[in-house]
Design a protein around this motif. Structure first.
Motif, PDB file in Angstrom:
ATOM      1  N   UNK A   1       0.836  -1.257   0.167  1.00  0.00           N
ATOM      2  CA  UNK A   1       0.065  -0.013   0.022  1.00  0.00           C
ATOM      3  C   UNK A   1       0.804   1.279  -0.014  1.00  0.00           C
ATOM      4  N   UNK A   2       2.060   1.144   0.563  1.00  0.00           N
ATOM      5  CA  UNK A   2       3.182   2.576   0.350  1.00  0.00           C
ATOM      6  C   UNK A   2       3.917   2.386  -0.726  1.00  0.00           C
ATOM      7  N   UNK A   3       3.818   3.765  -1.425  1.00  0.00           N
ATOM      8  CA  UNK A   3       4.685   3.722  -2.682  1.00  0.00           C
ATOM      9  C   UNK A   3       4.060   3.290  -3.781  1.00  0.00           C
ATOM     10  N   UNK A   4       2.972   2.853  -4.016  1.00  0.00           N
ATOM     11  CA  UNK A   4       2.317   2.280  -5.246  1.00  0.00           C
ATOM     12  C   UNK A   4       1.966   3.178  -6.213  1.00  0.00           C
ATOM     13  N   UNK A   5       1.484   2.867  -7.185  1.00  0.00           N
ATOM     14  CA  UNK A   5       1.187   3.762  -8.458  1.00  0.00           C
ATOM     15  C   UNK A   5      -0.473   3.204  -8.613  1.00  0.00           C
ATOM     16  N   UNK A   6      -1.310   4.552  -8.653  1.00  0.00           N
ATOM     17  CA  UNK A   6      -2.750   4.367  -8.987  1.00  0.00           C
ATOM     18  C   UNK A   6      -3.201   4.907 -10.470  1.00  0.00           C
ATOM     19  N   UNK A   7      -3.837   4.239 -10.922  1.00  0.00           N
ATOM     20  CA  UNK A   7      -4.326   4.759 -12.184  1.00  0.00           C
ATOM     21  C   UNK A   7      -5.671   4.742 -12.366  1.00  0.00           C
ATOM     22  N   UNK A   8      -6.269   5.799 -12.794  1.00  0.00           N
ATOM     23  CA  UNK A   8      -7.670   5.903 -12.899  1.00  0.00           C
ATOM     24  C   UNK A   8      -7.856   5.629 -14.469  1.00  0.00           C
TER      25      UNK A   8
ATOM     26  N   UNK B   1       2.679   6.882  -4.811  1.00  0.00           N
ATOM     27  CA  UNK B   1       3.688   8.146  -4.893  1.00  0.00           C
ATOM     28  C   UNK B   1       3.319   8.420  -6.269  1.00  0.00           C
ATOM     29  N   UNK B   2       2.609   7.830  -7.053  1.00  0.00           N
ATOM     30  CA  UNK B   2       2.138   8.290  -8.575  1.00  0.00           C
ATOM     31  C   UNK B   2       0.872   8.142  -8.855  1.00  0.00           C
ATOM     32  N   UNK B   3       0.219   8.998  -9.304  1.00  0.00           N
ATOM     33  CA  UNK B   3      -1.315   8.809  -9.865  1.00  0.00           C
ATOM     34  C   UNK B   3      -1.313   9.234 -11.239  1.00  0.00           C
ATOM     35  N   UNK B   4      -1.781   8.485 -12.216  1.00  0.00           N
ATOM     36  CA  UNK B   4      -1.947   8.911 -13.426  1.00  0.00           C
ATOM     37  C   UNK B   4      -3.306   8.402 -14.066  1.00  0.00           C
ATOM     38  N   UNK B   5      -3.548   8.762 -15.017  1.00  0.00           N
ATOM     39  CA  UNK B   5      -4.822   8.598 -16.045  1.00  0.00           C
ATOM     40  C   UNK B   5      -5.085   9.402 -17.252  1.00  0.00           C
ATOM     41  N   UNK B   6      -6.146   9.136 -18.098  1.00  0.00           N
ATOM     42  CA  UNK B   6      -6.262   9.729 -19.169  1.00  0.00           C
ATOM     43  C   UNK B   6      -6.248  11.155 -19.082  1.00  0.00           C
TER      44      UNK B   6
END
Length: 170
Positions: A64-71, A151-156
């Motif tokens: 859960x720590x330092x993961x990458x979330x993508x929407x 640590x990173x959140x990405x998406x379109x």
């Protein structure tokens, strides 16, 4: 007839994992052989799954720590369904078909940890009352509350609004 339902969470989950591209009631009933389309439909109407349920299923399998979330959002094609018969079906733009279709819109947050595990951790059905950007911010606030520390959140580019960027900065 026994009191035990033929379709349950375990069977439905295994089916979705085995065949995520063809996930509809008729497919599951055909695969199971002894389960009717109506049994699957009754199960789906009876249960109410939330993003928290999805998170609880997957939280022990990811860091859960330092993961990458993508929407990401998608539209499940329901060309032959009518809005008046299904509350979730509405006219929506499909990037895959490059036109507006009858469909069910789903927004998903995926988590990828440093070990390469990728699992969904939250979702919403897009019903039109709130914008996709508002739903994204709600979903992010929830997973942060539940303990994810990306640590990173990405998406379109669709999710690159000023409001979203300010939210993420905070």
């Amino acid at each position: 007839m026994s009191g035990r339902a033929k379709c349950d969470k375990e069977k439905y989950t295994l089916f979705l994992l085995a065949d995520p591209r063809d996930a509809h009631c008729t497919s599951l009933s055909e695969v199971m052989g002894d389960m009717s389309h109506d049994a699957v439909n009754r199960f789906l109407k009876r249960e109410e799954f939330t993003g928290k349920d999805l998170f609880e299923e997957n939280k022990d399998h990811i860091e859960s720590i330092g993961c990458h979330i993508s929407v990401d959002d998608t539209v499940i094609d329901k060309t032959f369904s009518e809005e008046r018969y299904n509350d979730l079906v509405r006219q929506q733009y499909s990037g895959r078909k490059h036109k507006t279709i009858n469909g069910i819109g789903i927004i998903t947050l995926f988590c990828c940890d440093n070990g390469g595990k990728r699992l969904p951790v939250n979702f919403r059905v897009y019903e039109g009352e709130k914008s996709k950007n508002e739903l994204f911010r709600e979903m992010m606030a929830e997973v942060l509350l539940w303990g994810l520390r990306p640590c990173i959140v990405t998406g379109d580019a669709w999710y690159g609004s000023i409001e979203n960027l300010k939210f993420l900065r905070e």
